[in-house]
Write an enzyme that holds these catalytic residues in place. Structure first.
Site, short mmCIF file in Angstrom:
data_model
loop_
_atom_site.label_atom_id
_atom_site.label_comp_id
_atom_site.label_asym_id
_atom_site.label_seq_id
_atom_site.Cartn_x
_atom_site.Cartn_y
_atom_site.Cartn_z
N ASP A 171 -5.19 -1.45 6.33
CA ASP A 171 -5.40 -2.63 5.74
C ASP A 171 -4.92 -3.82 6.84
OD1 ASP A 171 -6.37 -4.52 3.85
OD2 ASP A 171 -4.12 -4.90 3.18
N TRP A 198 0.81 -1.23 -0.04
CA TRP A 198 0.00 0.06 -0.11
C TRP A 198 0.74 1.38 -0.12
CZ3 TRP A 198 -5.21 0.14 2.70
CH2 TRP A 198 -6.17 -0.48 2.28
N LYS A 211 -10.01 -1.49 7.07
CA LYS A 211 -10.44 -3.08 6.46
C LYS A 211 -11.21 -3.58 7.85
CE LYS A 211 -7.71 -6.68 5.93
NZ LYS A 211 -6.87 -7.50 5.03
#
Length: 258
Positions: free
Chosen positions: A111, A50, A151
């Protein structure tokens, strides 16, 4: 070819450290997260996929700061800085704040996922806990109008988390990127336009109208924050109810008018 193989192989071919890089690419495509020059924070950033995507999108004039308990191998991108530590630890928070700078972050992404136990309710609860940690860190770092992505695994605790996020952002939506495995219960909450206003929708307060805007609404100030008041003139002192809040201004209607 299985979907996981498609994105795994694609990541290898294009030099990304993890297949999850394509999740962030797809989130950016649908939610318009990044702009050139943005300041981005990636929570739970290892191994760095990311970070690579964010660094590409914000460009050389942007800045990306990644935090993780695990060591993140150095990236080639010069606009990336990494911090090894617990994002909830005060020392790590201070280092992160210093790295981001006084103007705050434009985007915070996470994430993070728990170590899977195979017990669905437990894994879901732990994912919500991690998402809440990221949410709390984001509230300290995000500039007005900034965005957050976290997430989480779908489940019964999700509505409460989403409701709490909706109080702090202009809107929140859930999405399941195509790069996520089809069988996975993971989804991403995308919260757009952080609200740092000193007022909230539904608040009633007394204000002094100091000017009139181009559309004819009165302009009042609450702690230097602009509130547009319908049906008011400069010099009026009125009781109003906040009807809508944006990152940099709000709308209100008079409740004292006959």
């Amino acid at each position: 070819m299985a979907r996981k193989d498609q994105y795994y192989n694609k990541a290898k071919q294009q030099g990304y450290r993890a297949r999850s890089a394509y999740k962030l690419k797809q989130l950016d495509e649908t939610a318009e997260l990044f702009s050139p020059g943005d300041r981005v924070v990636d929570l739970g950033a290892a191994p760095g996929g990311w970070l690579q995507v964010a660094a590409e999108e914000v460009g050389e004039h942007g800045k990306v700061v990644g935090v993780d308990l695990q060591r993140i191998d150095e990236l080639e991108a010069r606009n990336v800085q990494t911090i090894r530590g617990d994002m909830t630890d005060d020392e790590t928070k201070a280092r992160l704040s210093d790295a981001v700078g006084a103007d705050g972050a434009d985007v915070v992404v996470s994430d993070m996922a728990p170590n899977m136990t195979g017990e669905y309710n437990l894994d879901h609860a732990r994912s919500v806990y991690l998402a809440r940690q990221a949410f709390e860190v984001a509230l300290d770092l995000l500039d007005s109008g900034g965005d957050l992505v976290v997430k989480v695994f779908d489940g019964p605790d999700l509505p409460d988390l989403r409701a709490d996020m909706e109080e702090e952002f202009q809107y929140v939506r859930a999405t399941h990127p195509d790069a996520s495995r089809q069988e996975s219960s993971e989804l991403y909450l995308v919260a757009k336009k952080r609200i740092t206003a000193p007022v909230r929708k539904g608040d009633e307060l007394e204000v002094e109208v100091v000017d009139v805007g181009s559309e004819g609404d009165g302009i009042a100030k609450v702690e230097e924050f602009t509130v547009f008041v319908s049906g008011a003139e400069a010099g009026d002192v009125v009781t109003v109810q906040i009807t809508d809040v944006k990152p940099r201004f709000a709308f209100a209607e008079r409740v004292d008018a006959e």
